[in-house]
Design a protein around this motif. Structure first.
Motif, short mmCIF file in Angstrom:
data_model
loop_
_atom_site.label_atom_id
_atom_site.label_comp_id
_atom_site.label_asym_id
_atom_site.label_seq_id
_atom_site.Cartn_x
_atom_site.Cartn_y
_atom_site.Cartn_z
N GLN A 1 51.95 -84.18 -22.94
CA GLN A 1 53.25 -85.19 -23.00
C GLN A 1 54.18 -84.80 -23.19
O GLN A 1 55.78 -85.03 -23.53
CB GLN A 1 52.64 -85.90 -23.94
N MET A 2 55.38 -83.23 -23.54
CA MET A 2 56.18 -83.09 -23.75
C MET A 2 57.06 -82.17 -22.76
O MET A 2 57.31 -81.14 -22.36
CB MET A 2 56.18 -81.38 -24.12
N SER A 3 57.38 -83.57 -21.87
CA SER A 3 57.94 -83.52 -20.88
C SER A 3 59.66 -82.72 -21.27
O SER A 3 60.05 -81.89 -20.79
CB SER A 3 57.88 -84.55 -19.75
N PHE A 4 59.84 -83.50 -22.50
CA PHE A 4 61.32 -83.09 -22.45
C PHE A 4 61.30 -81.34 -22.68
O PHE A 4 62.67 -80.88 -22.58
CB PHE A 4 62.50 -83.65 -23.55
N SER A 5 60.60 -81.04 -23.36
CA SER A 5 60.32 -80.03 -24.04
C SER A 5 60.27 -78.40 -22.34
O SER A 5 60.73 -77.61 -22.31
CB SER A 5 58.79 -79.05 -24.58
N GLN A 6 60.30 -79.00 -21.46
CA GLN A 6 60.14 -78.23 -19.99
C GLN A 6 61.17 -78.51 -19.01
O GLN A 6 61.03 -77.30 -19.03
CB GLN A 6 58.76 -79.03 -18.87
N CYS A 7 61.41 -79.40 -19.75
CA CYS A 7 63.57 -79.39 -19.01
C CYS A 7 64.31 -78.40 -20.30
O CYS A 7 65.18 -77.57 -19.73
CB CYS A 7 63.85 -80.75 -19.50
N VAL A 8 64.10 -78.58 -20.98
CA VAL A 8 64.51 -77.15 -21.84
C VAL A 8 64.52 -76.02 -21.92
O VAL A 8 65.03 -75.02 -21.36
CB VAL A 8 64.39 -77.76 -24.15
N ILE A 9 62.68 -75.76 -21.62
CA ILE A 9 62.82 -74.73 -21.17
C ILE A 9 63.02 -74.31 -19.57
O ILE A 9 63.95 -72.88 -19.81
CB ILE A 9 60.72 -74.51 -21.04
N ASN A 10 63.14 -75.09 -18.53
CA ASN A 10 63.89 -74.33 -17.62
C ASN A 10 65.38 -74.36 -17.59
O ASN A 10 65.69 -73.35 -16.86
CB ASN A 10 63.51 -75.84 -16.45
N GLU A 11 66.02 -74.88 -18.43
CA GLU A 11 67.21 -74.96 -18.86
C GLU A 11 67.65 -73.75 -19.66
O GLU A 11 68.57 -73.22 -18.99
CB GLU A 11 67.90 -76.18 -19.20
N THR A 12 66.73 -73.36 -20.47
CA THR A 12 66.64 -71.92 -20.57
C THR A 12 67.22 -70.74 -20.23
O THR A 12 67.84 -70.06 -20.21
CB THR A 12 66.04 -71.75 -21.83
N LEU A 13 65.80 -70.95 -19.33
CA LEU A 13 65.85 -69.62 -18.25
C LEU A 13 66.70 -70.04 -17.56
O LEU A 13 67.53 -68.38 -16.27
CB LEU A 13 64.29 -70.15 -17.67
N ARG A 14 66.96 -71.44 -17.18
CA ARG A 14 68.30 -71.22 -15.33
C ARG A 14 69.98 -70.55 -16.75
O ARG A 14 70.45 -69.36 -15.26
CB ARG A 14 68.59 -72.69 -15.23
N LEU A 15 69.62 -70.61 -17.43
CA LEU A 15 71.40 -70.29 -18.16
C LEU A 15 71.12 -68.97 -18.46
O LEU A 15 72.17 -68.60 -18.35
CB LEU A 15 71.11 -71.64 -19.24
#
Ligand code: HEM
Ligand SMILES: *[C@@H]1O[C@H](CO)[C@@H](O)[C@H](O)[C@H]1NC(C)=O
Length: 473
Positions: A334-348
Motif C-alpha cells: 500500500q506504500m504507493s506514494f512512498s514508491q513515487c518518492v523513492i523513484n523521484e529521489t533516485l531520478r533527481l
C-alpha cells in the motif's frame, strides 16, 4: 638538361602528392564516423574535468558544456582510454540491452583490484551469470516477504529507537549504519552493535575510501590502505566460513554465506569476493538513497505531508490487527506514494550516475560508429535531468510518477538495466519505504546546518547531512 632536372624534381613530388591524395581519400572512406568531441590532454584526456565535483541534482558543468557543444553523444578521452559518453536515452538503453553481445561491463582495473577479480561488478560472461543467479535467489520475492521485510523493520526500529527528542546528528551516518548492519546480517548473520560487526564496519569505511580514490599503490595512500582493509575483511569472512564448516550437522544459516557455501562449485576465493561485492553494492547505494530522501522531503513539506498520511493510514490498519504488530507484505504494497518518492529521489539524486562499458564489436548507432575496444559510458544522470524528458527536471516532484505517463518510467534507469539490472532493487525499495514509514510516524526533522549532496562523482553530503529531530507526540 634543365628539363630532365625539372622532371626529376617534378616526378617524385607529384607522385608523393598523388599518394597522399589517395591515402587521404582511402582514409576518408574507411575512417569511422566518430561522434564529435575532443580528446583533451594526452593520457589524462578530460578525466579530471569529467570527474569534477558538482551538485548531485545537476549533471555537472562538463556534461552540460559538452552536450551543448557536441550533442548528447560525444567522444572524449577518459580514464586513459578513448571513450564515447552518452547522455542519450536511446543509446543508453541500447548499450544495456546488448550487454555481452555488443558491449561488456568494463570497470577500471583499480576497481577490480579492490573488489576482487571474482566480484560480480567486474565479472562478465558465464561466471557473472552464475554469481548473479545466486544473488537473485537470495533476494527473491519469497525471501523478501518472509525474511527480509521483518528484518528490515526490526533494524529500522533499532536505529530510530536511539534518537532522542531534540537530538542533532548526521542523517547520512545513521543511514549508512542502518544499511551496513542490514547487509552484515543478511550476508553473514552478524548482529548490529556487536564488537565484530563494528570492527568490520571500520575496516569497510577504509576500504570504501580506496574504491573512490586514485589507484596509487604506495604505502600510506588511500588505495594502499584499502587493499589492506580488503584483506582484513576477507580474513573475517574466511573466519566465518571456517566456523560454519566446523559445525557439521548444525542447521545451516539462512544468509548469503550459507547459500554460497551450498554451491559447492564455488571456490573459497569466489565466495569471499561475492560476499564482499554484495556488501559493497548493497550498502553504499541504499544508504545514499535514504539520505537523499530525508534531504528532499525536508525541503518539500507537501510531499512529506502526503507521505505521512499514507503511513498513518497503514499504521491505523496495523493497530486494528493488534498492538505491536509488525508490517506485513500487504502493508508494504500500500506504500504507493512512498514508491513515487523513492523513484523521484533516485531520478533527481542519481546515486549511480553512470556505468562503465566497452564495445566488444564495431557498433553503429544513429549514424555514428563506435569502434571495438572503445570505452562507453552511459550517463543515467544526464538523462534523468534532461528537460526534454522530464518537465522542470531540477524540481523534486514525486507526483510526476503518478498517473500513466510512460516516458517517466521508461526513461528512468536508476538501477541500470538489461542483463546487469541491479539485483537488489527490490530490497533497496523495501529498506527505504520501511525506514520512511517509521521515520515519518515518529519524527519531524529539519537541517541543523545547510548541507546538500555533491557528486565526486560518488555521492556525499559534505557535512554528513546534519539534522535535528523532534519526536511526534
Ligand atoms: C537505491 C539503491 C541502489 C541503487 C541505486 C543501485 C543501482 C545499481 C546499478 C545502477 C547497478 C548496475 C551496475 C552496472 O550495470 O554496471 C547495480 C547493480 C547491482 N546491484 Fe544495485 N543498487 C542499489 C541497491 C542495491 C542493493 C540493496 C543490493 C543488494 C543487496 C544491490 C546489489 C546489486 C548487485 C549484486 C548488482 C550487480 C548486478 C549484476 O551485475 O548482475 N544493489 N545496482
Ligand atoms: C518506479 O520506477 C520503476 C522503473 O525502474 C517502475 O517500474 C515503477 O513503476 C516506478 N514506480 C512508480 C510508483 O512509478
Amino acid at each position: 638538361m634543365s628539363i630532365t632536372k625539372e622532371l626529376l624534381l617534378f616526378f617524385p613530388s607529384s607522385l608523393l602528392a598523388l599518394c597522399v591524395y589517395f591515402y587521404l581519400a582511402g582514409l576518408n572512406r574507411k575512417r569511422p564516423n566518430l561522434p564529435p568531441g575532443c580528446g583533451g590532454w594526452p593520457l589524462i584526456g578530460e578525466t579530471f574535468a569529467y570527474l569534477k565535483a558538482h551538485p548531485a541534482t545537476t549533471s555537472g558543468r562538463f556534461m552540460e558544456h559538452h552536450i551543448k557543444r557536441y550533442g548528447k553523444i560525444y567522444r572524449s578521452n577518459l580514464f586513459g582510454e578513448p571513450t564515447i559518453v552518452s547522455a542519450d536515452v536511446g543509446l543508453n538503453r541500447f548499450i544495456l540491452q546488448n550487454e555481452g553481445r555488443l558491449f561488456e561491463c568494463s570497470y577500471p582495473k583499480s576497481i577490480g583490484g579492490i573488489l576482487g577479480k571474482w566480484s560480480m561488478l567486474v565479472l562478465v560472461g558465464e561466471m557473472h551469470q552464475r554469481m548473479r543467479m545466486i544473488s537473485l535467489n537470495f533476494l527473491s520475492s519469497a525471501r523478501l516477504r518472509a525474511v527480509l521485510l521483518p528484518e528490515v523493520e526490526r533494524q529500522t526500529i533499532m536505529a530510530i529507537a536511539s534518537w532522542k527528542d531534540g537530538a542533532i546528528f548526521s542523517a547520512q551516518e545513521e543511514a549508512k549504519k542502518f544499511t551496513f548492519n542490514l547487509m552484515a546480517k543478511n550476508i553473514m548473520s552478524m548482529e548490529p552493535g556487536e564488537a565484530e560487526t563494528e570492527m568490520l564496519r571500520r575496516e569497510y569505511i577504509t576500504f570504501m575510501k580506496g574504491v573512490v580514490s586514485a589507484p596509487l599503490n604506495f604505502p600510506g595512500t588511500p588505495y594502499w590502505k584499502a587493499l589492506k582493509s580488503r584483506s582484513c575483511i576477507l580474513q573475517m569472512i574466511e573466519k566465518k566460513m571456517e566456523e560454519r564448516k566446523g559445525r557439521i550437522g548444525a542447521e545451516e544459516a539462512d544468509d548469503l554465506l550459507g547459500w554460497a557455501l551450498k554451491q559447492s562449485s564455488l571456490s573459497k576465493e569466489q565466495v569471499m569476493d561475492l560476499l564482499l561485492s554484495l556488501l559493497f553494492a548493497g550498502h553504499e547505494t541504499s544508504s545514499m538513497a535514504l539520505a537523499l530522501a530525508i534531504f528532499f522531503l525536508q525541503a518539500c513539506p507537501k510531499a512529506l505531508q502526503q507521505l505521512r498520511e499514507e503511513h498513518q493510514n497503514i499504521a491505523r490498519q496495523k493497530r486494528e490487527r493488534g498492538d505491536d504488530e509488525p508490517l506485513i507484505w500487504e502493508d508494504y504494497k500500500q506504500m504507493s506514494f512512498s514508491q513515487c518518492v523513492i523513484n523521484e529521489t533516485l531520478r533527481l539524486g542519481n546515486v549511480v550516475r553512470f556505468v562503465h562499458r566497452k564495445a566488444i564489436q564495431d557498433v553503429h548507432y544513429a549514424g555514428y560508429d563506435i569502434p571495438r575496444g572503445w570505452k562507453v559510458l552511459p550517463v543515467f544522470a544526464a538523462v534523468h535531468l534532461d528537460r526534454e524528458l522530464y518537465a522542470e527536471p531540477h524540481q523534486f516532484n514525486p507526483w510526476r510518477w503518478q498517473g500513466c505517463s510512460p516516458g517517466v518510467t521508461s526513461n528512468f534507469m536508476g538501477y541500470g538495466g538489461g542483463p546487469r539490472l541491479c539485483a537488489g532493487s527490490e530490497l533497496a525499495k523495501l529498506e527505504i519505504a520501511v525506514f520512511l514509514h517509521h521515520l515519518v510516524l515518529n519524527f519531524e526533522w529539519a537541517l541543523a546546518e545547510p548541507d546538500s549532496a555533491f557528486a565526486y562523482p560518488y555521492l556525499d553530503f559534505p557535512k554528513g547531512l546534519p539534522i535535528k529531530v523532534q519526536a511526534i507526540a
